[in-house]
Scaffold this motif. Structure first.
Motif, short mmCIF file in Angstrom:
data_model
loop_
_atom_site.label_atom_id
_atom_site.label_comp_id
_atom_site.label_asym_id
_atom_site.label_seq_id
_atom_site.Cartn_x
_atom_site.Cartn_y
_atom_site.Cartn_z
N TYR A 292 0.80 -1.22 0.00
CA TYR A 292 0.00 0.00 0.00
C TYR A 292 0.84 1.27 0.00
O TYR A 292 0.34 2.34 0.32
CB TYR A 292 -0.95 0.01 1.20
N SER B 229 -1.21 -1.28 -5.27
CA SER B 229 -2.60 -1.61 -4.91
C SER B 229 -3.60 -0.58 -5.41
O SER B 229 -4.48 -0.14 -4.69
CB SER B 229 -2.73 -1.82 -3.39
N HIS C 67 -5.27 1.69 -2.87
CA HIS C 67 -4.52 2.94 -2.71
C HIS C 67 -5.16 4.06 -3.53
O HIS C 67 -5.23 5.20 -3.11
CB HIS C 67 -3.07 2.71 -3.15
N SER D 101 -3.79 3.72 2.36
CA SER D 101 -2.42 3.89 1.90
C SER D 101 -1.49 4.05 3.10
O SER D 101 -1.86 4.65 4.11
CB SER D 101 -2.31 5.14 1.01
N GLU E 216 -5.13 8.78 -0.83
CA GLU E 216 -5.84 7.55 -1.17
C GLU E 216 -7.14 7.89 -1.90
O GLU E 216 -8.24 7.58 -1.42
CB GLU E 216 -6.12 6.74 0.09
#
Length: 517
Positions: free
Chosen positions: A212, A217, A240, A264, A269
């Motif tokens: 993350y 992600s 994320h 995140s 995010e």
């Protein structure tokens, strides 16, 4: 590739990856063709379906994809962001060309090329507008992958690789994914769609990841000129960045997606993000966004001419940090933010912060024009006049006048259409409200107003029902719940014992009403 599904439509077939990824492509990316180009001989105006050139090269072939672009106009685009950025054509030595899209050629003469779709922007001879090869070599007979899809499939990743995506669509034309779930992204992106055209991703779910930190992600991620796609009715959770567009992605629609629980270990995010020079003319409509919308200047101008329409955007953050629903940094210009419902009572306490103003006095609904919005850096910035964003007809939790709706004073039209791309309420909305998010009714803002949100909460699609005439019978088709009937529209309704979809009922003289519950 088609798996099986259960009675509620949920995918049953499962592939577990302990390494590798799932790819739709034919052929693999080849960068040599990207530098093979021809100048336009006349301006191609927005909406045009023909391109002119002094002589159409032999590598331009009907049925294939090509890149249309021009050199950057500094009034709209800069690739010199916080960390700089380049489109693939610039990487290959063809100059800064952030304004771009894919086009599909349907025919040609000695001096003209016909296109399948009208172009999204104008491409000018004064900016050395060009048509180039895409990421495969048509001169040697290579072709894009056409009309291939994945349906009814669970994909799970059990390994970690910081440079690997989970699913990749590459050089695809009219490909699709439907009813696919992807869990535990191994590294970069759940879905990476590159050099692709008119793809459709719908009724899928992308959730969780192994990493993350920066660049890992992400949910649905578009790169490298991906154009004219539809990304609709998807669930995106604990990523994320939920949806992100980058590097020439143009003319895509993101409609009615549920994007929640962003997370995140570094940076922001966002639910929706434009992140790499540059992206154009995308529509974000009817999405439920737990986190913010961020058009950033990290890798140059992230976005130009996008529209945010009728979204529910809370603007929250997992750590309670930068909870600004709409964050548009410097050199992200001329957007439309219309008819949205913004913020959460108590989380935001100010209306807007526009560069170069000092960012003090509470968290705002809008943060606009800073070199870096999260730090309110005014090293370089856009004023409101330079940024040119239309903010019109949005409800926010800070404004106390006019029922919380702020209209642009220079725009007298206060009528908002139900949708900018759907002619009417789609059948898959079932009994859910349409349109799902209305600034005039901010109390009606539940995530379950859209089918993806309903599915995320209840585990299945909302019930829906259709009726069609077949001779002297009515054929009733429905999904979810039991079929009920009544002599009055107001009820009472009773279950029809043993009824399965489709159900045939004779057309009779007296009224009958049916519903699925």
């Amino acid at each position: 590739m088609r798996g099986t599904s259960d009675a509620l439509g949920r995918p049953l077939t499962k592939i577990v990856f302990s390494g590798g990824r799932l790819i739709l492509r034919a052929p693999a990316v080849s960068t040599a063709a990207i530098s093979v180009d021809v100048d336009l001989s006349a301006d191609a105006n927005k909406g045009a379906t023909n391109l002119s050139m002094s002589a159409v090269p032999s590598w331009v072939k009907a049925g294939e994809l090509f890149i249309l672009d021009e050199l950057d106009d500094p009034t709209l685009i800069s690739g010199v962001g916080q960390e700089s950025g380049q489109t693939y054509r610039e990487i290959e030595g063809n100059g800064p060309r952030g304004k771009a899209q894919l086009v599909k050629v349907t025919g040609k003469t000695a001096t003209t090329v016909s296109l399948e779709l009208p172009i999204n922007e104008s491409y000018r001879v004064s900016q050395t507008a060009q048509l180039s090869g895409s990421a495969y070599n048509t001169a040697s007979g290579q072709a894009s992958l056409k009309r291939a899809g994945i349906e009814n499939l669970q994909v799970e990743f059990t390994y970690t690789n910081g440079s690997s995506e989970g699913i990749k669509l590459e050089n695809c034309d009219s490909c699709w994914m439907r009813n696919v779930t992807s869990s535990n992204c191994p590294g970069t992106y759940h879905l990476w769609n590159v050099f692709s055209y008119r793809c459709e991703i719908r009724h899928c779910e992308f959730s969780y990841g192994m990493l993350y930190d920066g660049g890992h992600s992400y949910g649905i991620t578009l790169y490298h000129y991906t154009t004219a796609g539809l990304y609709e009715d998807n669930i995106i959770r604990h990523t994320h960045a939920g949806v992100t567009v980058n590097y020439g992605s143009s003319g895509n629609v993101f409609g009615y997606n549920y994007i929640a629980d962003g997370f995140s270990t570094s940076h922001q995010e966002p639910s929706i993000s434009a992140h790499g020079v540059s992206t154009w003319q995308c529509l974000f409509e009817g999405n439920y966004c737990y986190n913010k919308v961020l058009f950033d200047f990290t890798h140059g101008s992230g976005a130009t001419h996008h529209t945010l329409f009728r979204n529910r955007i809370l603007g929250l953050a997992s750590g309670g940090g930068d909870q600004v629903p709409i964050s548009i940094e410097r050199y992200n210009r001329e957007h439309n933010i219309v008819g949205n419902i913004l913020g959460v009572t108590g989380a935001q306490t100010a209306y807007a912060r526009q560069a170069p103003a000092v960012c003090s006095g509470g968290t705002p609904i809008y943060r606009l024009g800073y070199f870096n919005n999260s730090t309110c850096d005014t090293t370089n910035y856009d004023t409101q006049a330079i940024q040119g964003t239309l903010i019109h007809g949005n409800y926010d939790v800070v404004t106390i006048t006019n029922n919380g709706i702020v209209w642009d004073s220079a725009t007298p039209d206060h009528t908002l259409p139900n949708s900018y791309y759907l002619a009417s309420k789609p059948a898959w909305f079932g009994s859910l409200p349409w349109p799902p998010f209305r600034p005039s009714s901010p109390s009606l803002l539940a995530a379950t107003n859209i089918p993806a949100g309903y599915r995320a909460v209840f585990g299945n699609d909302p019930p829906f029902i259709t009726v069609a005439r077949s001779g002297s019978n009515a054929v009733i088709t429905w999904f979810g719940g039991a079929l009920q009937q009544s002599d009055q529209v107001t009820g009472p309704y009773t279950n029809i014992a043993g009824a399965t979809s489709p159900y045939t009922a004779p057309v009779i003289a007296t009224k009958k009403f049916f519903r699925a519950r």
